[in-house]
Design an enzyme around this catalytic site. Structure first.
Site, PDB file in Angstrom:
ATOM      1  N   CYS A   1      12.614  57.370 -55.406  1.00 12.35           N
ATOM      2  CA  CYS A   1      13.347  56.150 -55.075  1.00 12.35           C
ATOM      3  C   CYS A   1      13.116  55.084 -56.123  1.00 12.35           C
ATOM      4  O   CYS A   1      11.982  54.784 -56.480  1.00 12.35           O
ATOM      5  CB  CYS A   1      12.883  55.586 -53.746  1.00 12.35           C
ATOM      6  SG  CYS A   1      13.122  56.705 -52.399  1.00 12.35           S
TER       7      CYS A   1
ATOM      8  N   CYS B   1      23.873  49.615 -61.014  1.00 14.60           N
ATOM      9  CA  CYS B   1      23.905  48.839 -59.769  1.00 14.60           C
ATOM     10  C   CYS B   1      23.915  47.364 -60.142  1.00 14.60           C
ATOM     11  O   CYS B   1      23.238  46.960 -61.092  1.00 14.60           O
ATOM     12  CB  CYS B   1      22.679  49.152 -58.912  1.00 14.60           C
ATOM     13  SG  CYS B   1      22.679  48.325 -57.303  1.00 14.60           S
TER      14      CYS B   1
ATOM     15  N   GLU C   1      22.722  60.222 -61.499  1.00 14.71           N
ATOM     16  CA  GLU C   1      21.781  61.271 -61.153  1.00 14.71           C
ATOM     17  C   GLU C   1      21.884  61.604 -59.677  1.00 14.71           C
ATOM     18  O   GLU C   1      22.209  60.737 -58.862  1.00 14.71           O
ATOM     19  CB  GLU C   1      20.351  60.809 -61.479  1.00 14.71           C
ATOM     20  CG  GLU C   1      20.149  60.707 -62.984  1.00 14.71           C
ATOM     21  CD  GLU C   1      18.848  60.038 -63.387  1.00 14.71           C
ATOM     22  OE1 GLU C   1      18.230  60.525 -64.341  1.00 14.71           O
ATOM     23  OE2 GLU C   1      18.457  59.030 -62.783  1.00 14.71           O
TER      24      GLU C   1
ATOM     25  N   CYS D   1      19.983  63.430 -52.434  1.00  9.03           N
ATOM     26  CA  CYS D   1      20.065  61.987 -52.659  1.00  9.03           C
ATOM     27  C   CYS D   1      21.202  61.774 -53.658  1.00  9.03           C
ATOM     28  O   CYS D   1      21.114  62.227 -54.800  1.00  9.03           O
ATOM     29  CB  CYS D   1      18.718  61.525 -53.214  1.00  9.03           C
ATOM     30  SG  CYS D   1      18.629  59.778 -53.569  1.00  9.03           S
TER      31      CYS D   1
ATOM     32  N   CYS E   1      17.704  44.332 -57.986  1.00 11.33           N
ATOM     33  CA  CYS E   1      16.376  44.262 -57.355  1.00 11.33           C
ATOM     34  C   CYS E   1      15.323  44.463 -58.442  1.00 11.33           C
ATOM     35  O   CYS E   1      15.396  45.395 -59.249  1.00 11.33           O
ATOM     36  CB  CYS E   1      16.237  45.325 -56.273  1.00 11.33           C
ATOM     37  SG  CYS E   1      17.423  45.101 -54.923  1.00 11.33           S
TER      38      CYS E   1
ATOM     39  N   CYS F   1      13.409  47.917 -59.086  1.00  9.35           N
ATOM     40  CA  CYS F   1      14.189  49.158 -59.081  1.00  9.35           C
ATOM     41  C   CYS F   1      14.738  49.436 -60.473  1.00  9.35           C
ATOM     42  O   CYS F   1      15.352  48.556 -61.092  1.00  9.35           O
ATOM     43  CB  CYS F   1      15.339  49.021 -58.082  1.00  9.35           C
ATOM     44  SG  CYS F   1      16.462  50.439 -58.069  1.00  9.35           S
TER      45      CYS F   1
HETATM   46  N1  SAH Z   1      21.067  50.296 -52.994  1.00  8.03           N
HETATM   47  C1  SAH Z   1      20.629  50.996 -51.827  1.00  8.03           C
HETATM   48  C2  SAH Z   1      20.288  52.452 -52.053  1.00  8.03           C
HETATM   49  C3  SAH Z   1      19.527  52.861 -53.285  1.00  8.03           C
HETATM   50  S1  SAH Z   1      17.791  52.711 -53.390  1.00  8.03           S
HETATM   51  C4  SAH Z   1      19.469  50.274 -51.194  1.00  8.03           C
HETATM   52  O1  SAH Z   1      19.015  49.286 -51.761  1.00  8.03           O
HETATM   53  O2  SAH Z   1      19.056  50.638 -50.100  1.00  8.03           O
HETATM   54  C5  SAH Z   1      17.036  53.678 -52.186  1.00  8.03           C
HETATM   55  C6  SAH Z   1      15.736  53.050 -51.712  1.00  8.03           C
HETATM   56  O3  SAH Z   1      14.732  53.039 -52.739  1.00  8.03           O
HETATM   57  C7  SAH Z   1      15.912  51.606 -51.296  1.00  8.03           C
HETATM   58  O4  SAH Z   1      15.210  51.378 -50.112  1.00  8.03           O
HETATM   59  C8  SAH Z   1      15.278  50.884 -52.456  1.00  8.03           C
HETATM   60  O5  SAH Z   1      14.911  49.573 -52.130  1.00  8.03           O
HETATM   61  C9  SAH Z   1      14.114  51.766 -52.760  1.00  8.03           C
HETATM   62  N2  SAH Z   1      13.471  51.516 -54.044  1.00  8.03           N
HETATM   63  C10 SAH Z   1      13.985  50.924 -55.128  1.00  8.03           C
HETATM   64  N3  SAH Z   1      13.074  50.888 -56.132  1.00  8.03           N
HETATM   65  C11 SAH Z   1      11.969  51.466 -55.642  1.00  8.03           C
HETATM   66  C12 SAH Z   1      10.690  51.746 -56.207  1.00  8.03           C
HETATM   67  N4  SAH Z   1      10.399  51.430 -57.456  1.00  8.03           N
HETATM   68  N5  SAH Z   1       9.785  52.371 -55.407  1.00  8.03           N
HETATM   69  C13 SAH Z   1      10.091  52.740 -54.147  1.00  8.03           C
HETATM   70  N6  SAH Z   1      11.274  52.521 -53.573  1.00  8.03           N
HETATM   71  C14 SAH Z   1      12.208  51.880 -54.310  1.00  8.03           C
END
Ligand code: SAH
Length: 374
Positions: free
Chosen positions: A365, A131, A111, A124, A135, A138
């Site tokens: 995000c 991935c 996406e 974005c 995490c 996420c």
């Molecule tokens: N893998 C990279 C980029 C993708 S995520 C990274 O980890 O930075 C982009 C941002 O969204 C990151 O800061 C990530 O931690 C955050 N993110 C992930 N899940 C989220 C959520 N449920 N709510 C808010 N931010 C989130």
């Protein structure tokens, strides 16, 4: 972690199931000239194609009227094959946020989310399908890694968005794409070589690239410390965002499993070196999760850890957690968020709460999961 992290600092092939078709955006200038002459065309056609692709943002042979009609189609078929097939488009925020779900040549799905603001437009982009960093909060992290995207698969997300804006598809009239953030699906620094090639293309002047300013390109990382150091040596002062989410290894190890490999201190040391090498202020991303990481003492600890590494090198970007289906975590209470921000500011850390666009279309995000039906 039981599995090794897919940290790729080299040039492994794009995926186990073969590569995407050859594409102009994956080729060096010499390879482009050779490809064009192989098709029986003069080498200068490579530059004409580049002007169409990076300048006019088109892959449509009919628009390439400076090329002889007989050769346009052949050039486009050979060098600009479709890499992204639009499968779904959702809009939010009165049409100023657009999420596109793309199918790739092998059925992998990614996406991209385009956001128009009064004085800028930000795309974005995804750097991987899925991935591998897992995490817990996420949506993409729950999918696991399907594969790395090729350079051209990343670059073409940018071209498609630039074209939408140029065509006036978003409210407010035709405009240009000004910013790109690697905050879509995937960990950009785990697909290092291809992401860097894409970054170089973003910042190269037209017709070699899209001519974006490096400071308007943000690479967001979960904190792969050696790769941050490598990025600092590239000589391209992109903005670095580090997804920290906790200032203590105990909690960060739970939220961001790769923390067991590179600790908070190692990640912050690399981030500080990044600032020294590039002069670019680093962003610390912090998704505020109710009663998980939003305590005042954690704000204080974060402020202390950042200040221990100097002043003026960093700013904090807390963001209220976006809901992810099936997750036990929710966003912090507004009053708790306000206190967290106030504490960071009291430590002298410039702090901006990140605005969360597109959450109702799962475009915010951490919500990108490549769902067909939502
Ligand atoms: N893998 C990279 C980029 C993708 S995520 C990274 O980890 O930075 C982009 C941002 O969204 C990151 O800061 C990530 O931690 C955050 N993110 C992930 N899940 C989220 C959520 N449920 N709510 C808010 N931010 C989130």
């Amino acid at each position: 972690m039981s599995e090794p992290v897919a940290l790729d600092l080299s040039t492994r092939s794009a995926g186990a199931r073969g590569k995407p078709p050859r594409h102009f955006a994956d080729l060096s200038p010499d390879e482009r000239a050779a490809a064009v002459t192989d098709l029986g065309q003069p080498a200068f056609r490579a530059r004409q194609l580049a002007t169409h692709y990076y300048g006019h943002l088109t892959t449509d042979a009919d628009e390439m009227t400076d090329l002889p009609a007989a050769s346009r189609q052949a050039l486009v078929e050979a060098l600009l094959p479709p890499l992204l097939t639009q499968s779904k488009r959702l809009t939010a925020d009165r049409g100023t946020t657009v999420k596109t779900l793309w199918h790739l040549f092998d059925g992998a799905r990614v996406e991209s989310v385009l956001m128009r603001y009064p004085h800028r437009s930000t795309l974005c982009v995804s750097s991987q399908a899925g991935c591998g960093l897992a995490c817990a909060f996420c949506a993409t992290g729950r999918l696991g890694l399907t594969r790395n995207l090729s350079t051209a698969e990343i670059v073409d997300q940018v071209r498609a968005a630039g074209r939408m804006l140029a065509d006036g598809d978003l409210p407010g009239g035709p405009t240009r794409l000004s910013n790109v953030v690697f905050m879509g699906m995937g960990e950009p620094l785990a697909n290092y070589a291809r992401v860097m090639a894409a970054v170089r293309t973003l910042v190269a002047p037209v017709p070699d690239g899209f001519g974006l300013s490096a400071r308007n390109v943000t690479v967001s990382t979960v904190g792969l410390a050696p790769a941050i150091d490598k990025l600092a040596d590239e000589g391209i002062p992109v903005t670095l965002a580090v997804s920290l989410h906790a200032p203590d290894d105990e909690l960060r190890g739970e939220l961001v499993p790769v923390n067991t490999r590179w600790s908070v201190a190692q990640v912050l040391d690399s981030a500080r070196r990044y600032f020294e090498r590039t002069g670019r202020r680093v962003s610390i991303e912090y998704a505020l999760m109710r009663d998980v990481n939003d305590q005042a003492w954690r704000a204080d600890l974060l402020g202390e850890l950042l200040n221990a590494r100097g002043r003026g090198w960093v700013h904090a970007n807390p963001i209220p957690l976006n809901p992810v289906p099936g997750s036990r975590w929710t966003a912090s209470e507004p009053s708790v968020e306000a206190e967290f921000v106030a504490r960071l500011r009291a430590h002298g850390i410039p702090t901006t709460v990140r605005d969360t666009r597109g959450s109702e279309i799962d475009g915010a995000c951490g919500q990108l999961a490549g769902q067909e039906d939502e």
